[in-house]
Design a protein around this motif. Sequence first.
Motif, PDB file in Angstrom:
ATOM      1  N   VAL A   1       0.847  -1.194   0.000  1.00 44.43           N
ATOM      2  CA  VAL A   1       0.000   0.000   0.000  1.00 44.43           C
ATOM      3  C   VAL A   1       0.882   1.243   0.000  1.00 44.43           C
TER       4      VAL A   1
ATOM      5  N   GLU B   1      -5.311   3.797   0.812  1.00 43.69           N
ATOM      6  CA  GLU B   1      -5.328   2.459   0.230  1.00 43.69           C
ATOM      7  C   GLU B   1      -5.581   1.413   1.305  1.00 43.69           C
TER       8      GLU B   1
ATOM      9  N   GLY C   1      -8.771   5.070  -2.909  1.00 42.39           N
ATOM     10  CA  GLY C   1      -7.644   4.303  -2.379  1.00 42.39           C
ATOM     11  C   GLY C   1      -7.762   2.821  -2.681  1.00 42.39           C
TER      12      GLY C   1
ATOM     13  N   PHE D   1      -5.295   0.634  -5.183  1.00 45.82           N
ATOM     14  CA  PHE D   1      -4.579  -0.548  -4.702  1.00 45.82           C
ATOM     15  C   PHE D   1      -4.865  -1.749  -5.608  1.00 45.82           C
TER      16      PHE D   1
END
Length: 541
Positions: A87, A92, A173, A177
């Motif tokens: 991350v 994330e 986020g 990811f």
Amino acid sequence: MKRPDTLANEIEKLLGRASSDALIGASGIDDDPLLTQWVTRIGREVAVHSDRLDAKPEFVILGSDVANALTLPGSKVLVTRGLLDEVTSDDELAGVLAHEVGHVAKRHAWQQLQNNGIVALLLRVAPPKGSVLRQGLPILNLLRALAQSRDNEYQADRVGLGFAAAAGYAPSGLLRFIETMASGPMAAWEEYFNTHPAGAKRTTAGRQQPVVRESDVDSRAAVAAGLDARGLAGLAQLVRLGRDPLALSALVPASLSGRNRLERKDLVDTIQRQQTRLLATYKPLVTASTLQQLLLLTAQSQDIRRIVLSTHAYLLQFKLQDVYARTLRLLRLAGPVWDALHSGTDPETIECLRGRSEIREALAQIAAVPAPLQRASQASLTVLADLHLGGFYRLNSGAQWTHFAAVEGLIRYAESELSRAGRAAGTGWRYLAMARVRRYQQQLDLLIPESSLTKRALWSVLAERRLGQTVEWSGSTGEASVSAALARQRADKKPCPLGTSWADWVVQSGGIPENIATVLRLLTLDLQRELAARAYLGWKE
């Protein structure tokens, strides 16, 4: 008001404990305060928005280098150490944890267990506290049984995106990811997409959700308020203007000199040779992983010997995947870390020279990984194939015991070879972690010079939140950050001796350089994004 537990809740919790114990037994847990306070804090911030009253999510970090996250029955959320190293922002991580909390909120684990008939099996063969569970009933197969249905995954995304935004984290986020995991160098291996659907369809569906769209005023206001609370005022203002706060690119390292380019070419050649050797273990590992997924589904009604062997084989394969992922991640990171150690004003400082030497030593150490790893993976594949086909259970009694001993011996051989590979990979990873600490110490010094009081104030706020520890203003920003991170890990807070670098002192004082490198990386990325946002907005120092 919390609802009373039902029998279903009790069985769900029992299954969760059994599967959690099995996974923790295979990988261990990482209980470093640097990481646990970070994961727990963000997890609780997103979980508070769940409307499920009878299950409070518990967040645990598995010590595995395979990037993955999953929710067990009984609301325990597991994230691996490998995922935390992938991350690139709190947003994330919040997205990943919110997705898992979405599974808890909708009781997907329990639904999936019912659909797979595992609950009915348990009620038939053992009472909730029966000894069969502890002796190896195939609860380990929960890891595969919990590969959620496609509908469950999309529902957890929808719910989780809302949880993340309500907690003040950018819902983009999670989508970023997923995109990184689906397109990066580890995509062909990482476990994340074995327990979650393919990334492209998830991100496409996710971007259609109102909470992700720039036109969602309430979501933008919540995310902006969250960024303000985290000390990221520039990013908060971008959100109010309808911009994605995670879209700003990182700084570009300085170009290399002629001599350094030649040195880097030699490094790249070494990395490519190592990758070629490592990839020789890929096919048996993937084949064995497929058998691993199928094995315990067929072990539920067999005699205890097969259950015990199946359990050992399953955990062996789990550990093989871990060593492979650690080695592959080291090879992926070695080049970028080496490049970053050249991005300062003087790449020939002692710290930079030591860092590059540590990278070369890391590569030398993992040269000893592929051969024993390949032998272990071949042995594991043989064991899993034999157990899956049922081999010796069609033999007479005496032959069964002989075959049992042979399979057990092959498992022990694989464990011995894996231990050799694991030691080499662990030593190499430690050397690379030392180089990474030096890298981020140097980058923080460049980003936040001592002479800039405004930038130092920003760094102080972000570092205190990131490290869970008040940072001292004296000395260079990089050294102060390493010092604060180490103090969070070590209760004794021994001072660094004169003449000893902070990166060296991390190891000498019993710190964990791998975890310090992770939090310094995230702190550096926070600062880079916030400074870029302020420059874009035209704010003056």
